[in-house]
Scaffold this motif. Sequence first.
Motif, PDB file in Angstrom:
ATOM      1  N   GLY A 232       0.819  -1.205   0.000  1.00 21.17           N
ATOM      2  CA  GLY A 232       0.000   0.000   0.000  1.00 21.17           C
ATOM      3  C   GLY A 232       0.853   1.254   0.000  1.00 21.17           C
ATOM      4  O   GLY A 232       2.072   1.209   0.183  1.00 21.17           O
ATOM      5  N   ARG A 233       0.203   2.407  -0.184  1.00 18.10           N
ATOM      6  CA  ARG A 233       0.943   3.658  -0.303  1.00 18.10           C
ATOM      7  C   ARG A 233       1.607   4.069   1.019  1.00 18.10           C
ATOM      8  O   ARG A 233       2.671   4.678   1.005  1.00 18.10           O
ATOM      9  N   PHE A 234       0.963   3.763   2.138  1.00 19.51           N
ATOM     10  CA  PHE A 234       1.587   4.105   3.415  1.00 19.51           C
ATOM     11  C   PHE A 234       2.884   3.329   3.616  1.00 19.51           C
ATOM     12  O   PHE A 234       3.886   3.871   4.086  1.00 19.51           O
ATOM     13  N   GLU A 235       2.879   2.050   3.260  1.00 23.26           N
ATOM     14  CA  GLU A 235       4.095   1.245   3.401  1.00 23.26           C
ATOM     15  C   GLU A 235       5.155   1.681   2.396  1.00 23.26           C
ATOM     16  O   GLU A 235       6.351   1.729   2.721  1.00 23.26           O
ATOM     17  N   ALA A 236       4.738   2.019   1.176  1.00 23.22           N
ATOM     18  CA  ALA A 236       5.693   2.458   0.150  1.00 23.22           C
ATOM     19  C   ALA A 236       6.374   3.761   0.549  1.00 23.22           C
ATOM     20  O   ALA A 236       7.516   4.017   0.174  1.00 23.22           O
ATOM     21  N   ALA A 237       5.657   4.605   1.309  1.00 26.39           N
ATOM     22  CA  ALA A 237       6.200   5.905   1.703  1.00 26.39           C
ATOM     23  C   ALA A 237       6.962   5.849   3.020  1.00 26.39           C
ATOM     24  O   ALA A 237       7.366   6.888   3.549  1.00 26.39           O
ATOM     25  N   GLY A 239       9.209   6.169   5.920  1.00 25.50           N
ATOM     26  CA  GLY A 239      10.409   6.969   6.093  1.00 25.50           C
ATOM     27  C   GLY A 239      10.447   8.221   5.243  1.00 25.50           C
ATOM     28  O   GLY A 239      11.315   9.073   5.415  1.00 25.50           O
ATOM     29  N   GLY A 240       9.506   8.341   4.300  1.00 26.59           N
ATOM     30  CA  GLY A 240       9.499   9.476   3.391  1.00 26.59           C
ATOM     31  C   GLY A 240       8.259  10.329   3.547  1.00 26.59           C
ATOM     32  O   GLY A 240       7.744  10.513   4.659  1.00 26.59           O
ATOM     33  N   SER A 241       7.762  10.850   2.432  1.00 26.14           N
ATOM     34  CA  SER A 241       6.595  11.733   2.439  1.00 26.14           C
ATOM     35  C   SER A 241       5.452  11.121   1.641  1.00 26.14           C
ATOM     36  O   SER A 241       5.676  10.522   0.591  1.00 26.14           O
ATOM     37  N   LEU A 242       4.244  11.285   2.164  1.00 29.50           N
ATOM     38  CA  LEU A 242       3.037  10.803   1.484  1.00 29.50           C
ATOM     39  C   LEU A 242       2.159  12.003   1.160  1.00 29.50           C
ATOM     40  O   LEU A 242       1.729  12.733   2.053  1.00 29.50           O
ATOM     41  N   PHE A 243       1.903  12.204  -0.134  1.00 31.85           N
ATOM     42  CA  PHE A 243       1.094  13.339  -0.584  1.00 31.85           C
ATOM     43  C   PHE A 243      -0.291  12.846  -0.981  1.00 31.85           C
ATOM     44  O   PHE A 243      -0.438  12.091  -1.943  1.00 31.85           O
ATOM     45  N   LEU A 244      -1.296  13.254  -0.221  1.00 27.68           N
ATOM     46  CA  LEU A 244      -2.683  12.888  -0.505  1.00 27.68           C
ATOM     47  C   LEU A 244      -3.358  14.055  -1.213  1.00 27.68           C
ATOM     48  O   LEU A 244      -3.791  15.018  -0.577  1.00 27.68           O
ATOM     49  N   ASP A 245      -3.431  13.967  -2.525  1.00 26.23           N
ATOM     50  CA  ASP A 245      -4.042  15.029  -3.323  1.00 26.23           C
ATOM     51  C   ASP A 245      -5.563  14.848  -3.340  1.00 26.23           C
ATOM     52  O   ASP A 245      -6.066  13.724  -3.274  1.00 26.23           O
ATOM     53  N   GLU A 246      -6.278  15.963  -3.438  1.00 26.62           N
ATOM     54  CA  GLU A 246      -7.750  15.953  -3.453  1.00 26.62           C
ATOM     55  C   GLU A 246      -8.327  15.208  -2.251  1.00 26.62           C
ATOM     56  O   GLU A 246      -9.268  14.418  -2.362  1.00 26.62           O
ATOM     57  N   ILE A 247      -7.763  15.469  -1.088  1.00 29.46           N
ATOM     58  CA  ILE A 247      -8.191  14.769   0.127  1.00 29.46           C
ATOM     59  C   ILE A 247      -9.636  15.085   0.481  1.00 29.46           C
ATOM     60  O   ILE A 247     -10.320  14.303   1.148  1.00 29.46           O
ATOM     61  N   GLY A 248     -10.120  16.229   0.016  1.00 29.85           N
ATOM     62  CA  GLY A 248     -11.498  16.620   0.319  1.00 29.85           C
ATOM     63  C   GLY A 248     -12.542  15.783  -0.385  1.00 29.85           C
ATOM     64  O   GLY A 248     -13.734  15.905  -0.083  1.00 29.85           O
ATOM     65  N   THR A 249     -12.121  14.917  -1.314  1.00 28.06           N
ATOM     66  CA  THR A 249     -13.086  14.101  -2.061  1.00 28.06           C
ATOM     67  C   THR A 249     -13.339  12.743  -1.421  1.00 28.06           C
ATOM     68  O   THR A 249     -14.147  11.965  -1.924  1.00 28.06           O
TER      69      THR A 249
END
Length: 453
Positions: A232-237, A239-249
């Motif tokens: 998943g994206r949390f595991e892939a990120a 130690g780094g940064s996770l950018f959640l675009d369009e979080i309001g949707t």
Amino acid sequence: MKKTIIVVDDQSDLRLSAKFILENYGYNVVEADSPLQALEVIAEQTVDLMLLDMNFQYDTTSGKEGLDMLKTLKEKNHHFPVIVMTAWSTVEIAVEAIKLGAKDFIEKPWKNQRLVRIIEQQFQLGSVQLENKRLKAQRPTSNVFMLGESAAMQLVLTQAKKLAVTDTPILITGENGTGKSMLAKFIHQHSTRCNESYVTVNMGAIPETLFESELFGHTKGAFTDAKKDRMGRFEAAEGGSLFLDEIGTIPLNLQPKLLRVLESGEFEPVGSSKTLQAQVRLIAASNIDFQQAIAQGDFRQDLYYRINTIVLDIPPLRRRKEDILPLAQHFLAEKSQKYHKSDLFLSEQAKKALNHYDWPGNIRELSHVIERAVLLSDSNEIEITGLTDQLLDGTHKSNGEMPFMTIDEAEQQLIKQALQKSQGKVIEAGELLGLGKNAIYRRLEKYQIDTKS
């Protein structure tokens, strides 16, 4: 964090010996006297490596029980390394064990230094493989280009750079196309995590049914189309940064799932009972009015408080006119290189038109307009006519006015448009403008307009 090793052997003295040696090297050791007990243990806790005896009750030489255990581990999608051991090692058993997923083979009685070296090699290899997975995740490309010559944009960039070195969650707001994703990359590349993974997720593009799988991953067989394990994206990120675009949707019913991992840092892949830890720096972006969404019951207030510790608002392009031409020049150079064209430049009329447009699509629209102009250019100079379809039509719709220019400039523009519509036929172009043959030719000579260009 200590690595956990499970020792699976029916001889208690051997398990005790392995436990003593490995704990002395800083490992956490758990024991199991049979494959069945081992399966019960790994169902309850996370294991990083298994030392597996090949022979138990059936006989003492065939290795059947050990091989059966390797098959079971493979079927249950356990991916920790397994080192097999037996006092009756043969090449055939070793080869079969490796085929079934064992990572190495050691004879009993072992030499302590060799045992420790084999285990250390497996953990080092695991670290390399995890890093390769992260590198396959989306990473920032070269250095982020973020042009901001206006005072408004300079303020945003200064704040972003100052906040980048912290791990504080940041919410980026602004209209569509203002450059929220570029600012998110800018923040990551100026952070202490800049050499780690940068993973982006477009929350608006994830179907509800795949929300948990996309963010948290899944195990093979967790659902019909889960043909293999997926990170998943949390595991892939990690130690780094996770950018959640369009979080309001994010749909309201899914927001608690995201809130939980943001609050606790814990999540479970779909189909797994094991809890994983997420150590990421969160950057989110949206163009919605959160206060209105909260009031209407479309967005949870507690989730909003979790993501908006710091809010950076990017002003629209129409409120920072100073940025239009520098951005246009940047995109012109970028698109020229992309399409293998050189020495392109914007005419003065084109620059004025760019400056007078309201840019409802902001930076994204500007990029598309310049890209189109580059593709359609027949000469080094990009004229206003090269921007007409997307720019001037949009200007009329946007504010009901033509860009301000001199009478001569307007006349040149209209003549070039007429020639474009008439496919270079001078007489026809003159008729479109209400000009006779002599009048149109006089103007062509006056403005030195090439009818073939």
